[in-house]
Enzyme design. Structure first.
Site, PDB file in Angstrom:
ATOM      1  N   GLU A  65      39.240  49.123  44.193  1.00  0.00           N
ATOM      2  CA  GLU A  65      39.070  48.820  45.623  1.00  0.00           C
ATOM      3  C   GLU A  65      40.342  49.117  46.405  1.00  0.00           C
ATOM      4  O   GLU A  65      41.447  48.899  45.916  1.00  0.00           O
ATOM      5  CB  GLU A  65      38.756  47.330  45.795  1.00  0.00           C
ATOM      6  CG  GLU A  65      37.450  46.927  45.165  1.00  0.00           C
ATOM      7  CD  GLU A  65      37.370  45.453  44.788  1.00  0.00           C
ATOM      8  OE1 GLU A  65      36.243  44.930  44.743  1.00  0.00           O
ATOM      9  OE2 GLU A  65      38.419  44.844  44.532  1.00  0.00           O
ATOM     10  N   LYS A  78      46.221  47.368  49.722  1.00  0.00           N
ATOM     11  CA  LYS A  78      46.343  47.118  48.276  1.00  0.00           C
ATOM     12  C   LYS A  78      45.299  47.966  47.579  1.00  0.00           C
ATOM     13  O   LYS A  78      44.189  48.148  48.109  1.00  0.00           O
ATOM     14  CB  LYS A  78      46.099  45.639  47.970  1.00  0.00           C
ATOM     15  CG  LYS A  78      46.025  45.336  46.464  1.00  0.00           C
ATOM     16  CD  LYS A  78      46.125  43.848  46.173  1.00  0.00           C
ATOM     17  CE  LYS A  78      44.791  43.173  46.125  1.00  0.00           C
ATOM     18  NZ  LYS A  78      44.879  41.786  45.619  1.00  0.00           N
ATOM     19  N   GLY A 239      35.720  34.023  40.676  1.00  0.00           N
ATOM     20  CA  GLY A 239      35.426  35.162  39.801  1.00  0.00           C
ATOM     21  C   GLY A 239      34.327  36.102  40.268  1.00  0.00           C
ATOM     22  O   GLY A 239      34.315  37.267  39.888  1.00  0.00           O
ATOM     23  N   GLY A 240      33.395  35.633  41.108  1.00  0.00           N
ATOM     24  CA  GLY A 240      32.325  36.519  41.606  1.00  0.00           C
ATOM     25  C   GLY A 240      32.865  37.272  42.803  1.00  0.00           C
ATOM     26  O   GLY A 240      33.057  36.674  43.855  1.00  0.00           O
ATOM     27  N   ASP A 241      33.161  38.563  42.634  1.00  0.00           N
ATOM     28  CA  ASP A 241      33.869  39.247  43.719  1.00  0.00           C
ATOM     29  C   ASP A 241      33.497  40.707  43.884  1.00  0.00           C
ATOM     30  O   ASP A 241      34.255  41.479  44.459  1.00  0.00           O
ATOM     31  CB  ASP A 241      35.390  39.090  43.553  1.00  0.00           C
ATOM     32  CG  ASP A 241      35.882  39.668  42.225  1.00  0.00           C
ATOM     33  OD1 ASP A 241      35.042  40.133  41.428  1.00  0.00           O
ATOM     34  OD2 ASP A 241      37.097  39.651  41.984  1.00  0.00           O
ATOM     35  N   VAL A 307      36.551  35.908  47.631  1.00  0.00           N
ATOM     36  CA  VAL A 307      36.476  37.259  47.046  1.00  0.00           C
ATOM     37  C   VAL A 307      37.822  37.966  47.112  1.00  0.00           C
ATOM     38  O   VAL A 307      38.048  38.965  46.440  1.00  0.00           O
ATOM     39  CB  VAL A 307      35.390  38.144  47.722  1.00  0.00           C
ATOM     40  CG1 VAL A 307      33.992  37.650  47.395  1.00  0.00           C
ATOM     41  CG2 VAL A 307      35.581  38.237  49.231  1.00  0.00           C
TER      42      VAL A 307
END
Ligand SMILES: NC(=O)c1ccc[n+]([C@@H]2O[C@H](COP(=O)([O-])OP(=O)(O)OC[C@H]3O[C@@H](n4cnc5c(N)ncnc54)[C@H](O)[C@@H]3O)[C@@H](O)[C@H]2O)c1
Length: 361
Positions: A65, A78, A239-241, A307
Site C-alpha cells: 500500500e 508511506k 488486525g483487520g485492515d 486500519v
C-alpha cells in the site's frame, strides 16, 4: 548574481538503528507519549489535510500500500506491506518505509524506515483512541495475536492507559511466551505488569476492560465471537485492515458503537467492510475535538476499527524529524544532486565522473 541561494538539498536518512537509538535516548514511555501527543494535535487539524484512501496492490499472499497525505506545508507518504505468510521467508508480516517532503519546493526532507515506527504509531494511536473511548477505570486488557505489533500495543496501553493486567492469547503459544518474556524485561514506571498466557481467546477476554485484536490472517477470521463481548468493554481491532481480511464476528459490529479513522478507507478495509455502506460510524477526530460523543455509558461497548491512516505516518515522520534533529541522530544523504546551477544536472554529473574517467567515454 544568483536570484536565490541554492537550497541545501540534503535529506536526513533514518534507518532502523537510528530509530532504535532515538527510542533509547527518549525512553519508550516518553516516545509513546510524545507520539500520541503529536497524533492528537494532528487529528485536531483534520480539516486542514488533503485526504485520500490508500492505494493498494493486492495479491493472494498480501498487500502493498501507498499512503500519501498533505496539509499544504508538508507532504508525506508511506509504502507498507502486509503479508501474513512472510514468516516462511524469514521476513516480518509488516515492513515499511516513508518520506516527508516540503510542499513549497518538493524537497525531500526525511527518508526513513517505518517498520519499527509503524508499530510505535499504531500502538500510540490505539491508546489515544482508548483514552477517549474506554472506561476510565480500565486496568485489564486481553491481547489476542502476539506477533510483532503486540509488544508495542501492550506497552502503549500500560504507559498511556494504566493497564496493568494483561492476558495473552495466540494460536501459536510460542508467540505468547516470547511476548511474556519481553514484557517481563520491560522497565516501566509505576506498578508492575501482571501477564498471564491463556489457553483460548475466551479465557483471555472474560472480564477484560479492553480487548485488543492484532492477528494476521489473510482471510475472514473470527478471533472474537459476539458471545464473548461483555457490557462496558472497549475493543481495539487492529488486525483487520484490507479487503477480505477481518477479525470480528459481524454481530459485534451491530452491538458496538464503532469509531473509525477515515470512513472511505475503513469501509473498504476495516471490520465494517462486512456491513452495509450506510452502517453508522463516528470519525475519531470528531470525538477528540469534542464535536461528537465517545463513550456515554459505562455499559456501552465501544469499538475502534483501526486500519491505519496516512495522517498517523505524517505525524510519526514529523515527530521523528524533530527528535532526530534535536538529538543529532541519522545521516544526511544526497538523495538530490547538489549542483550549484540547478539547471545544470549534466554538469554536476560530469563533475562526479571526474573520479571515474573510464565511464565518460
Ligand atoms: N491497524 C493498523 O494501523 C495496523 C498497523 C500495523 C499492522 N496491522 C495489522 O496487525 C496485524 C498483526 O501484525 P503483526 O506485525 O503483529 O503480525 P505478525 O505476523 O507478527 O503476528 C500475528 C500473530 O497473530 C497470530 N494469529 C493469527 N491468527 C490468530 C487467531 N485466530 N487467534 C490468535 N492469534 C492469531 C499469529 O500466530 C501471530 O503470532 C496484521 O494483520 C497487520 O496487517 C494493522
Amino acid at each position: 548574481m544568483q536570484a536565490h541561494a541554492p537550497v541545501p538539498p540534503r535529506t536526513l536518512f533514518l534507518d532502523t538503528h537510528d530509530v532504535a537509538r532515538l527510542i533509547g535516548i527518549l525512553g519508550l514511555p516518553a516516545c509513546l507519549r510524545g507520539l500520541a501527543g503529536t497524533l492528537r494535535a494532528d487529528y485536531l487539524r483534520w480539516p486542514e489535510f488533503d485526504k485520500e484512501a490508500r492505494i493498494a496492490a493486492y495479491s493472494e499472499q498480501g498487500t502493498i500500500e501507498l499512503m500519501p497525505i498533505t496539509d499544504g506545508t508538508h507532504y508525506s507518504f508511506k509504502c507498507v506491506n502486509g503479508h501474513p505468510g512472510n514468516g516462511r521467508h524469514g521476513l516480518p508480516t509488516v515492513m515499511a518505509m516513508g518520506a516527508l517532503l516540503d510542499c513549497d519546493t518538493g524537497m525531500i526532507r526525511l527518508l526513513g524506515e517505518l517498520t519499527l515506527t509503524t508499530a510505535l504509531r499504531t500502538a500510540a494511536m490505539s491508546a489515544l483512541a482508548a483514552q477517549a473511548l474506554a472506561r476510565r477505570d480500565s486496568h485489564s486488557m486481553a491481547l489476542i495475536g502476539n506477533g510483532a505489533q503486540s509488544d508495542f500495543q501492550a506497552l502503549a496501553f500500560a504507559c498511556l492507559m494504566g493497564i496493568r493486567d494483561l492476558r495473552l492469547y495466540d494460536v501459536d503459544r510460542g508467540a505468547s511466551e516470547r511476548l511474556a518474556r519481553n514484557l517481563a524485561a520491560a522497565d516501566l514506571p509505576g506498578r508492575p505488569l501482571s501477564v498471564r498466557i491463556c489457553e483460548s481467546a475466551a479465557q483471555a477476554i472474560r472480564g477484560a476492560d479492553v480487548v485488543t485484536t492484532v492477528t494476521a490472517f489473510q482471510g475472514r477470521a473470527r478471533v472474537l465471537d459476539a458471545g464473548l463481548v461483555e457490557p462496558g468493554m472497549h475493543l481495539n481491532a487492529v488486525g483487520g485492515d484490507c479487503p477480505g481480511k477481518t477479525e470480528l464476528d459481524p454481530a459485534i459490529l451491530r452491538r458496538a458503537d464503532v469509531f473509525v479513522e477515515f470512513p472511505p478507507q475503513t469501509r473498504k478495509e476495516g471490520e465494517i467492510q462486512q456491513m452495509p455502506a450506510d452502517f453508522p460510524v463516528t470519525e475519531l477526530w470528531r470525538v477528540l475535538a469534542g464535536d461528537a460523543p465517545g463513550r456515554t455509558r459505562a455499559d456501552q461497548v465501544t469499538l475502534f476499527d483501526s486500519v491505519g491512516f496516512a495522517l498517523e505516518d505524517y505525524s510519526a515522520l514529523r515527530f521523528l524529524q524533530a527528535q532526530a534533529e534535536a538529538h543529532r541522530v541519522g545521516t544526511w544523504v544526497d538523495v538530490t544532486p547538489g549542483q550549484s546551477d540547478p539547471r545544470d544536472l549534466y554538469g554536476w554529473l560530469l563533475g562526479e565522473l571526474q573520479d571515474v574517467p573510464a565511464l565518460v567515454s
